[in-house]
Each structure stands twice: as C-alpha cells, then as structure tokens.
Design a protein around this motif. Structure first.
Motif, PDB file in Angstrom:
ATOM      1  N   LYS A   1       4.104  -5.739  -7.053  1.00 10.65           N
ATOM      2  CA  LYS A   1       3.697  -5.615  -8.066  1.00 10.65           C
ATOM      3  C   LYS A   1       2.941  -4.076  -8.416  1.00 10.65           C
ATOM      4  O   LYS A   1       2.213  -3.903  -7.276  1.00 10.65           O
ATOM      5  CB  LYS A   1       2.654  -6.701  -8.382  1.00 10.65           C
ATOM      6  N   PRO A   2       3.332  -3.250  -9.041  1.00 12.93           N
ATOM      7  CA  PRO A   2       2.987  -2.116  -9.150  1.00 12.93           C
ATOM      8  C   PRO A   2       1.411  -1.910  -9.455  1.00 12.93           C
ATOM      9  O   PRO A   2       0.821  -2.741  -9.784  1.00 12.93           O
ATOM     10  CB  PRO A   2       3.697  -1.198 -10.461  1.00 12.93           C
ATOM     11  N   PRO A   3       0.693  -0.743  -9.019  1.00 12.82           N
ATOM     12  CA  PRO A   3      -0.721  -0.532  -9.039  1.00 12.82           C
ATOM     13  C   PRO A   3      -1.328  -0.574 -10.665  1.00 12.82           C
ATOM     14  O   PRO A   3      -0.009  -0.477 -11.327  1.00 12.82           O
ATOM     15  CB  PRO A   3      -1.286   0.697  -8.453  1.00 12.82           C
ATOM     16  N   THR A   4      -2.341  -0.927 -10.839  1.00 11.40           N
ATOM     17  CA  THR A   4      -2.880  -0.804 -12.249  1.00 11.40           C
ATOM     18  C   THR A   4      -3.259   0.569 -12.675  1.00 11.40           C
ATOM     19  O   THR A   4      -3.566   1.401 -11.724  1.00 11.40           O
ATOM     20  CB  THR A   4      -4.085  -1.840 -12.455  1.00 11.40           C
TER      21      THR A   4
ATOM     22  N   LEU B   1      -5.944   5.638  -5.782  1.00  9.37           N
ATOM     23  CA  LEU B   1      -4.888   6.386  -5.330  1.00  9.37           C
ATOM     24  C   LEU B   1      -4.901   7.720  -5.685  1.00  9.37           C
ATOM     25  O   LEU B   1      -4.422   8.755  -5.097  1.00  9.37           O
ATOM     26  CB  LEU B   1      -3.624   5.569  -6.303  1.00  9.37           C
ATOM     27  N   LEU B   2      -5.582   8.295  -6.994  1.00 12.52           N
ATOM     28  CA  LEU B   2      -5.631   9.704  -7.235  1.00 12.52           C
ATOM     29  C   LEU B   2      -6.364  10.333  -6.013  1.00 12.52           C
ATOM     30  O   LEU B   2      -6.060  11.336  -5.646  1.00 12.52           O
ATOM     31  CB  LEU B   2      -6.389   9.777  -8.476  1.00 12.52           C
TER      32      LEU B   2
ATOM     33  N   VAL C   1       2.302   2.796 -15.538  1.00  9.22           N
ATOM     34  CA  VAL C   1       2.601   1.764 -14.543  1.00  9.22           C
ATOM     35  C   VAL C   1       2.293   0.424 -15.058  1.00  9.22           C
ATOM     36  O   VAL C   1       2.694  -0.407 -14.272  1.00  9.22           O
ATOM     37  CB  VAL C   1       1.502   2.038 -13.415  1.00  9.22           C
ATOM     38  N   GLU C   2       1.501   0.403 -16.245  1.00 11.65           N
ATOM     39  CA  GLU C   2       1.453  -1.087 -16.749  1.00 11.65           C
ATOM     40  C   GLU C   2       2.584  -1.448 -17.915  1.00 11.65           C
ATOM     41  O   GLU C   2       2.417  -2.581 -18.288  1.00 11.65           O
ATOM     42  CB  GLU C   2       0.016  -1.393 -17.279  1.00 11.65           C
TER      43      GLU C   2
ATOM     44  N   GLU D   1       0.864  -1.281   0.076  1.00 15.44           N
ATOM     45  CA  GLU D   1      -0.011  -0.145  -0.025  1.00 15.44           C
ATOM     46  C   GLU D   1       0.849   1.080   0.171  1.00 15.44           C
ATOM     47  O   GLU D   1       0.624   2.109  -0.850  1.00 15.44           O
ATOM     48  CB  GLU D   1      -1.000  -0.150   1.190  1.00 15.44           C
ATOM     49  N   ASN D   2       1.731   1.302   0.835  1.00 21.79           N
ATOM     50  CA  ASN D   2       3.039   2.415   0.968  1.00 21.79           C
ATOM     51  C   ASN D   2       3.643   2.595  -0.457  1.00 21.79           C
ATOM     52  O   ASN D   2       3.653   3.669  -0.915  1.00 21.79           O
ATOM     53  CB  ASN D   2       3.972   2.237   1.905  1.00 21.79           C
ATOM     54  N   LEU D   3       3.931   1.618  -1.052  1.00 18.98           N
ATOM     55  CA  LEU D   3       4.711   1.568  -2.480  1.00 18.98           C
ATOM     56  C   LEU D   3       3.782   1.902  -3.395  1.00 18.98           C
ATOM     57  O   LEU D   3       4.197   2.716  -4.413  1.00 18.98           O
ATOM     58  CB  LEU D   3       5.177   0.135  -2.623  1.00 18.98           C
TER      59      LEU D   3
END
Length: 439
Positions: free
Chosen positions: A48-51, A59-60, A31-32, A11-13
């Motif tokens: 694994k980075p966010p979609t 996240l925004l 990010v994808e 979550e922090n990443l």
C-alpha cells in the motif's frame, strides 16, 4: 496473488515512490489516487503506497537528508573553493524570500530560503543572513567560503560589514545585473537598437552561465568596449564597465593563462582599474601583489613558457591551470608565498561572474511552489527544489565537456566580437528560464 511485504520492503518502496514523486514534480495527493493505488497493487500485491501526509512530511525529510548527504560528498570531493550568492525573490503569494546558494566553481547548490516577513532588507539584515550562511556552510561542508557575489543595492555597505568580520572573503557585484542595467539604459531607443540588442543579449547569456568566471566577464566587457557596431554607446558601456568590473575581476583577468597574450594590451586604456586592483591586492596581502608581478613578468623559474602554449590554453580552465601550479609549487618545495598565491588564485578563479545561479534556483522553487500549491511554504519548497536538482542528473550535467562548450564560445585570444555564441541553443542552464533547472 497476494505477496507478503515486510516492513523493511515497504519502507524501501515508500522511499522509491517518494523519489519518483519529488523528482518528477508530481502533486503529493497523487499517491492517494485510485489509479496509482491500483498500479502499486498490480506491481506488488500487498503493498500500500504512503499517504499524502507521510509523503509530505516524514518521507520528504528522509529523501532530503539523503540528497544532502550526496551534496556533502560531492562538495567534499571537489577541489574548488566555495562562492556564496545572496538574492531576493517574491513567491507566488508575494512572500519576501531571501535565498542563498553556493558553487564550488562547477555546480550550484541551494543552501537556504528565508522568509524575511515584514523585516526591511537593510544592509545589516542582509549581512546577518550572510554571516549565518557562511557559518553553516563552512561547518557543514568543512570548506572555507572564498567569495560572495551579490547584486544587493547596499553592496558597498554589505561588503564593508563582511570584510570587518571576514577580511579574507572577497565581495563583488553581479555582471549580469549590470548588463541588465545597461539594457535599461537603452530602453527608450529599443527600436533603433534592435541589432545592437543582439550583441548585448549574447553578452548577458555569457554572464549568466555558471561557467563564466571573473576573468571571462572582464574579457566580455572589454569585448563590448571594442565592438565597432556599438561604438556610439561606448560612454554608457564604460560607466557600467567601471561598476561591474572591480579589483578582483582585473586580478583574475591578469592571471588567466587563456588571456595571457592579450590582457596587458586590452587593459592599457584602463590604468585606473589596474591601479585599483593593485591597491586592493596590496591591502589584502602585499605578498600576493609581489607574486602577481612575478607572474606578469613571466618569471621563468616559476612559470615555464610551455604553461602558456596552446595545449594549456585550450585544454585547461584557469582553476585547473592554477591547481596544476599549486601542486607543482608544493612538490618542488617552492617558497610559502608562491604556494599561498597559487591557493588564492584557485579561489579567485572559482568565483562566478553573476548571481544567476540563485535566480535559477528561484525558478525551480517557483515551479514547485506554484499558485496551485501556495500553502507549501518556503521550507518544503526548498527541500523539493534540492531533491529535484540532485535526483534529476541529466546527461548534460554528467558531461565533462560542459565547461569546454562554454569556453568554446569565447574567442581566444582576441576579445570577443560578441558574434553568435557557440553554446548550444538548448543550453537552458544559462538562460534563466523555467527549463533552466537542471544541474
């Protein structure tokens, strides 16, 4: 080697990736991208980075709320009163947008972008939006809106509507707008006026600065009327001067300690403006007019002569000077009228001279909401612009000498001759260009 990543760590990443993407104006879909996913895997195997969907949604909203809390803390900690600005803009897809921003006298903050759709921007509609913005800002930041700067063509009607509901709020026009109109007055003679245009350009540069207040704008307009290089244009300048310099401008000029040696002399040919200023202040609060006269007479019991020496003149802005007087009046147990006058002056000298602040926000929004991202929408564009400005704190925005640099560009105590400004040529904050997006 695989490294286990807990939910909390992931979550922090994700949040840090989002801060990076938003603050660098990088497309969400990055990010994808294969190479970005590989990079994250090398930096932390197992993460694994966010979609793209999560980034542009959850996240925004999270990072925007984080930035909003930062802004609330900054506004609550500021000593200045709030000045609201309203202006219109067209997006890359020609969506009619009405924007609102506010300043605490030092920094401009974006409040809202509203898609007006097919609604005609009448004075009543613009007032309704201002009314909504005033309520939201005062509730959110627990501070009063002191003034409104607008270049709305229906300014007179908007002012009447505002003053009917908020008699304590002052409404005034944008000096940069009237300077632009002045330049248009000369457009047919542009080749003859090449040199003169430099003079007007320097004045416009002043007006567009967030550090240019009502007294500075008045001094700049008077400087134009005293500049012999543009003497043949004085009648046209005088017309725009009377439109741009209103009663609040004159009162601000009379009460700015930096111009104490020259304001009476500079206004001797503007008796009509002086009378209008006195009438306005009397109607607003006759007690304030009485206190103004005491200030102009330099009542020694209230205003020590040392407060007008060079040390105070060049070290303190008008807001700082009146804040000192306010604290002094409160400490010494001065009468309530004197305290009230000082509080009013702190607010008046917080008023920016133009609506250039909201135009700079439009410039920033235009970078995010480009033709390549025309489906972004005004709400996400508003959030991205706010995050960008909050997260990208440049060395310039942290430098307390920024305002001093602006003040150094004003020749004191004589009216400006409009020579080349001493503001750094890379001061994009004042230019209204695309680079002009930093705090």
């Amino acid at each position: 080697m695989f490294v286990k990543t807990t939910y909390s760590q992931a979550e922090n990443l994700d949040k840090q990736v989002a801060r990076f993407v938003f603050s660098e104006n990088i497309p969400f879909r990055s990010v994808e991208g294969e190479e970005f996913v590989k990079l994250c895997g090398l930096l932390r195997p197992g993460y694994k980075p966010p979609t793209c969907r999560k980034l542009s949604g959850q996240l925004l909203d999270t990072i925007y709320e984080e930035c909003e809390n930062e802004v609330i803390a900054r506004v609550e900690a500021s000593t200045g009163l709030l000045i609201l600005t309203q202006d219109g803009w067209s997006s890359c897809s020609n969506d009619p947008i009405i924007g609102h921003c506010f300043t605490d006298g030092k920094t401009s903050f974006l409040h809202s972008l509203i898609d007006s759709g097919s609604t005609i921007n009448t004075a009543e509609y613009c007032f309704d939006l201002l009314d909504q913005a005033i309520t939201e800002i005062e509730t959110k930041y627990n501070k009063k809106v002191f003034g409104i700067c607008t270049d709305n063509e229906n300014k007179v009607k908007v002012r009447k509507l505002v003053n009917e509901k908020y008699p304590e709020i002052i409404v005034y026009g944008c000096s940069a707008h009237y300077e632009s109109l002045l330049l248009k007055d000369f457009k047919r003679e542009v080749f003859r006026l090449t040199d003169q245009m430099k003079v007007y350009g320097e004045a416009l540069h002043k007006f567009q600065s967030d550090h240019c207040k009502l007294s500075d704008a008045t001094h700049t307009w008077i400087g134009l009327l005293k500049n012999e290089d543009i003497k043949k244009d004085f009648s046209i300048i005088e017309t725009r001067f009377n439109q741009a310099v209103e009663a609040p401008h004159i009162v601000a000029y009379l009460t700015d300690h930096r111009y104490a040696d020259v304001h009476e002399k500079n206004l001797k040919n503007h008796n009509k403006n002086l009378k209008e200023a006195e009438d306005w202040l009397e109607e607003y609060d006759i007690g304030l007019l009485i206190q103004l006269e005491k200030y102009r007479l330099k009542d020694t019991e209230m205003y020590s002569s040392k407060m007008f020496n060079d040390r105070y003149k060049y070290k303190f802005s008008a807001v700082e000077w009146w804040t000192i007087k306010l604290k002094q009046f409160e400490r010494d147990g001065s009468d309530l009228e004197a305290v009230k006058f000082a509080k009013f002056m702190v607010g008046l000298h917080s008023c920016v001279a133009s609506s250039a602040g909201i135009k700079r926000w439009f410039s920033r929004v235009g970078v995010d909401w480009s033709k390549a991202r025309d489906s972004l929408g005004h709400k996400k564009a508003e959030k991205l612009a706010s995050i960008y400005r909050t997260k990208r704190k440049t060395a310039k925005s942290k430098d307390p000498k920024t305002a001093r640099a602006f003040l150094a560009g004003i020749s004191l105590p004589e009216p400006m001759t409009m020579e080349k400004s001493s503001i750094s040529s890379d001061s994009s904050e004042d230019c209204g260009t695309e680079g002009d997006v930093e705090d």
